[in-house]
Write a protein that holds these residues in place. Structure first.
Motif, PDB file in Angstrom:
ATOM      1  N   ALA A   1      27.547  65.555  64.401  1.00 31.80           N
ATOM      2  CA  ALA A   1      28.020  66.302  63.230  1.00 31.80           C
ATOM      3  C   ALA A   1      27.959  67.807  63.472  1.00 31.80           C
ATOM      4  CB  ALA A   1      27.200  65.926  61.998  1.00 31.80           C
ATOM      5  N   ARG A   2      26.937  68.263  64.164  1.00 30.22           N
ATOM      6  CA  ARG A   2      26.814  69.696  64.460  1.00 30.22           C
ATOM      7  C   ARG A   2      28.035  70.227  65.202  1.00 30.22           C
ATOM      8  NH1 ARG A   2      26.360  72.596  68.647  1.00 30.22           N
ATOM      9  NH2 ARG A   2      26.075  70.825  70.050  1.00 30.22           N
ATOM     10  N   ALA A   3      28.554  69.415  66.106  1.00 28.83           N
ATOM     11  CA  ALA A   3      29.664  69.866  66.947  1.00 28.83           C
ATOM     12  C   ALA A   3      31.026  69.695  66.292  1.00 28.83           C
ATOM     13  CB  ALA A   3      29.627  69.125  68.286  1.00 28.83           C
ATOM     14  N   VAL A   4      31.071  69.081  65.096  1.00 30.94           N
ATOM     15  CA  VAL A   4      32.341  68.804  64.417  1.00 30.94           C
ATOM     16  C   VAL A   4      32.506  69.735  63.226  1.00 30.94           C
ATOM     17  CG1 VAL A   4      33.650  67.056  63.130  1.00 30.94           C
ATOM     18  CG2 VAL A   4      32.374  66.404  65.185  1.00 30.94           C
ATOM     19  N   ARG A   5      33.705  70.253  63.057  1.00 34.17           N
ATOM     20  CA  ARG A   5      33.995  71.135  61.917  1.00 34.17           C
ATOM     21  C   ARG A   5      33.915  70.340  60.612  1.00 34.17           C
ATOM     22  NH1 ARG A   5      38.610  69.552  59.730  1.00 34.17           N
ATOM     23  NH2 ARG A   5      40.228  68.623  61.040  1.00 34.17           N
ATOM     24  N   PRO A   6      33.614  71.013  59.483  1.00 31.89           N
ATOM     25  CA  PRO A   6      33.686  70.334  58.189  1.00 31.89           C
ATOM     26  C   PRO A   6      35.078  69.716  57.989  1.00 31.89           C
ATOM     27  CG  PRO A   6      32.609  72.451  57.953  1.00 31.89           C
ATOM     28  CD  PRO A   6      33.139  72.403  59.358  1.00 31.89           C
ATOM     29  N   GLY A   7      35.102  68.477  57.548  1.00 27.85           N
ATOM     30  CA  GLY A   7      36.363  67.760  57.372  1.00 27.85           C
ATOM     31  C   GLY A   7      36.804  67.001  58.604  1.00 27.85           C
ATOM     32  N   GLY A   8      36.112  67.210  59.732  1.00 23.75           N
ATOM     33  CA  GLY A   8      36.441  66.472  60.950  1.00 23.75           C
ATOM     34  C   GLY A   8      36.039  65.014  60.827  1.00 23.75           C
ATOM     35  N   ARG A   9      36.556  64.192  61.724  1.00 16.52           N
ATOM     36  CA  ARG A   9      36.408  62.746  61.631  1.00 16.52           C
ATOM     37  C   ARG A   9      35.505  62.159  62.702  1.00 16.52           C
ATOM     38  NH1 ARG A   9      40.014  59.538  58.367  1.00 16.52           N
ATOM     39  NH2 ARG A   9      40.611  60.898  56.664  1.00 16.52           N
ATOM     40  N   LEU A  10      34.831  61.083  62.339  1.00 16.39           N
ATOM     41  CA  LEU A  10      34.060  60.262  63.259  1.00 16.39           C
ATOM     42  C   LEU A  10      34.574  58.837  63.150  1.00 16.39           C
ATOM     43  CD1 LEU A  10      31.543  59.645  65.109  1.00 16.39           C
ATOM     44  CD2 LEU A  10      30.276  59.275  62.974  1.00 16.39           C
ATOM     45  N   ALA A  11      34.873  58.213  64.287  1.00 21.01           N
ATOM     46  CA  ALA A  11      35.265  56.804  64.316  1.00 21.01           C
ATOM     47  C   ALA A  11      34.261  56.051  65.172  1.00 21.01           C
ATOM     48  CB  ALA A  11      36.666  56.642  64.887  1.00 21.01           C
ATOM     49  N   LEU A  12      33.559  55.109  64.558  1.00 19.71           N
ATOM     50  CA  LEU A  12      32.654  54.221  65.272  1.00 19.71           C
ATOM     51  C   LEU A  12      33.366  52.878  65.398  1.00 19.71           C
ATOM     52  CD1 LEU A  12      29.313  55.129  63.492  1.00 19.71           C
ATOM     53  CD2 LEU A  12      30.169  55.977  65.699  1.00 19.71           C
ATOM     54  N   PHE A  13      33.627  52.475  66.635  1.00 21.16           N
ATOM     55  CA  PHE A  13      34.544  51.371  66.903  1.00 21.16           C
ATOM     56  C   PHE A  13      33.915  50.356  67.841  1.00 21.16           C
ATOM     57  CE2 PHE A  13      37.643  49.923  70.159  1.00 21.16           C
ATOM     58  CZ  PHE A  13      38.420  49.080  69.376  1.00 21.16           C
ATOM     59  N   HIS A  14      34.327  49.124  67.685  1.00 18.84           N
ATOM     60  CA  HIS A  14      34.072  48.088  68.688  1.00 18.84           C
ATOM     61  C   HIS A  14      35.256  47.126  68.627  1.00 18.84           C
ATOM     62  CE1 HIS A  14      32.176  45.058  71.170  1.00 18.84           C
ATOM     63  NE2 HIS A  14      31.283  45.972  71.487  1.00 18.84           N
ATOM     64  N   PRO A  15      35.731  46.645  69.788  1.00 14.22           N
ATOM     65  CA  PRO A  15      36.929  45.793  69.779  1.00 14.22           C
ATOM     66  C   PRO A  15      36.723  44.401  69.203  1.00 14.22           C
ATOM     67  CG  PRO A  15      36.217  46.242  72.034  1.00 14.22           C
ATOM     68  CD  PRO A  15      35.357  47.067  71.130  1.00 14.22           C
ATOM     69  N   VAL A  16      35.500  44.027  68.883  1.00 14.56           N
ATOM     70  CA  VAL A  16      35.247  42.815  68.107  1.00 14.56           C
ATOM     71  C   VAL A  16      34.247  43.153  67.007  1.00 14.56           C
ATOM     72  CG1 VAL A  16      35.731  41.244  70.021  1.00 14.56           C
ATOM     73  CG2 VAL A  16      33.384  41.972  69.603  1.00 14.56           C
ATOM     74  N   GLY A  17      34.258  42.353  65.960  1.00 12.94           N
ATOM     75  CA  GLY A  17      33.350  42.589  64.843  1.00 12.94           C
ATOM     76  C   GLY A  17      31.918  42.179  65.158  1.00 12.94           C
ATOM     77  N   ARG A  18      31.049  42.456  64.226  1.00 11.28           N
ATOM     78  CA  ARG A  18      29.624  42.217  64.433  1.00 11.28           C
ATOM     79  C   ARG A  18      29.311  40.748  64.684  1.00 11.28           C
ATOM     80  NH1 ARG A  18      27.595  42.932  59.579  1.00 11.28           N
ATOM     81  NH2 ARG A  18      25.451  42.880  60.292  1.00 11.28           N
ATOM     82  N   ALA A  19      29.885  39.845  63.879  1.00  9.67           N
ATOM     83  CA  ALA A  19      29.588  38.415  64.040  1.00  9.67           C
ATOM     84  C   ALA A  19      30.123  37.898  65.371  1.00  9.67           C
ATOM     85  CB  ALA A  19      30.175  37.628  62.879  1.00  9.67           C
ATOM     86  N   ALA A  20      31.338  38.296  65.724  1.00 11.83           N
ATOM     87  CA  ALA A  20      31.922  37.846  66.992  1.00 11.83           C
ATOM     88  C   ALA A  20      31.130  38.374  68.180  1.00 11.83           C
ATOM     89  CB  ALA A  20      33.383  38.295  67.076  1.00 11.83           C
ATOM     90  N   LEU A  21      30.655  39.604  68.095  1.00 12.78           N
ATOM     91  CA  LEU A  21      29.862  40.173  69.177  1.00 12.78           C
ATOM     92  C   LEU A  21      28.526  39.445  69.308  1.00 12.78           C
ATOM     93  CD1 LEU A  21      29.568  42.327  71.379  1.00 12.78           C
ATOM     94  CD2 LEU A  21      28.595  43.844  69.636  1.00 12.78           C
ATOM     95  N   ALA A  22      27.892  39.163  68.167  1.00 16.09           N
ATOM     96  CA  ALA A  22      26.626  38.432  68.205  1.00 16.09           C
ATOM     97  C   ALA A  22      26.817  37.052  68.832  1.00 16.09           C
ATOM     98  CB  ALA A  22      26.047  38.311  66.799  1.00 16.09           C
ATOM     99  N   ALA A  23      27.895  36.379  68.459  1.00 20.99           N
ATOM    100  CA  ALA A  23      28.166  35.049  69.030  1.00 20.99           C
ATOM    101  C   ALA A  23      28.406  35.150  70.535  1.00 20.99           C
ATOM    102  CB  ALA A  23      29.377  34.428  68.341  1.00 20.99           C
ATOM    103  N   ARG A  24      29.132  36.183  70.963  1.00 22.10           N
ATOM    104  CA  ARG A  24      29.398  36.391  72.390  1.00 22.10           C
ATOM    105  C   ARG A  24      28.091  36.588  73.154  1.00 22.10           C
ATOM    106  NH1 ARG A  24      32.944  41.553  73.985  1.00 22.10           N
ATOM    107  NH2 ARG A  24      34.641  40.314  73.109  1.00 22.10           N
ATOM    108  N   GLN A  25      27.135  37.252  72.517  1.00 29.15           N
ATOM    109  CA  GLN A  25      25.855  37.563  73.161  1.00 29.15           C
ATOM    110  C   GLN A  25      24.800  36.483  72.931  1.00 29.15           C
ATOM    111  OE1 GLN A  25      25.117  41.425  71.429  1.00 29.15           O
ATOM    112  NE2 GLN A  25      26.353  42.475  72.966  1.00 29.15           N
ATOM    113  N   GLY A  26      25.167  35.426  72.204  1.00 31.31           N
ATOM    114  CA  GLY A  26      24.239  34.333  71.968  1.00 31.31           C
ATOM    115  C   GLY A  26      23.093  34.681  71.042  1.00 31.31           C
TER     116      GLY A  26
END
Length: 199
Positions: free
Chosen positions: A131-156
């Protein structure tokens, strides 16, 4: 690098050489997530924890030739894989800790982080540094190509209530760090949380 990063570096160093081959079909998901950030031509954007740089070409398209794309990662082997893939042509690669960015305050218009949150040793502090390095109004995208449940299943493993990416956990974590969450999607085919830097 601090001891906090030893496990992360070992994990990704061991997987860097075949990382892209393990996930060959994720490109369109990265492109869609970058598109949802709302970046504009000429913007400056950071791929935090860029790994092999899979998001960099999509970020370059979003900001155009006049924009600036940075990719930061603390694992040399992942950055070397990004270079082998030619992705350094889409942006400048930085061997650095995203929790201590070598950037001025407010210089970024956006930050993209694929699979980032679960690897941050001090999530609130580390998101505050972004946040320090981003201007006010700037965007953050936290992404993963699969959702939480699918990732958990993939990882057992099973999903637990302390998963940082669960909306009830992530929203206040982001707020504490200076971000307001504006969109949250946790589907089998993707995870995407978008937040705006408070002024």
């Amino acid at each position: 690098m601090t001891d906090d990063h030893t496990d992360v570096q070992q994990f990704f160093t061991a997987r860097a050489a075949d990382w892209d081959a393990r996930f060959p079909d994720d490109g369109p998901k990265f492109a869609a997530a970058v598109a949802e950030m709302g970046l504009r031509p000429g913007d400056t954007v950071l791929d935090a924890g860029c790994g092999t740089g899979r998001a960099l070409p999509h970020l370059r398209v979003a900001v155009g030739p006049e924009g600036t794309v940075l990719g930061a990662d603390l694992t040399p082997a992942m950055l070397a894989a990004a270079v082998r893939a030619g992705r350094q042509r889409s942006g400048t690669l930085l061997l650095t800790d995203v929790a201590r960015l070598p950037l001025r305050d407010g210089v970024l218009d956006g930050v993209f982080g694929a699979g980032l949150v679960s690897h941050l040793p001090r999530p609130a502090d580390d998101l505050r540094e972004l946040a320090r390095a981003v201007r006010p109004g700037g965007r953050l995208a936290l992404f993963h190509p699969v959702g939480r449940a699918a990732l958990a299943a993939r990882q057992g493993r099973c999903l637990t209530g302390d998963d940082l990416r669960a909306e009830p956990n992530l929203r206040p974590l982001l707020a504490e760090a200076g971000w307001d969450m504006v969109r949250y999607a946790d589907e089998d085919e993707r995870f995407l949380a978008l937040a705006v830097r408070r002024g």
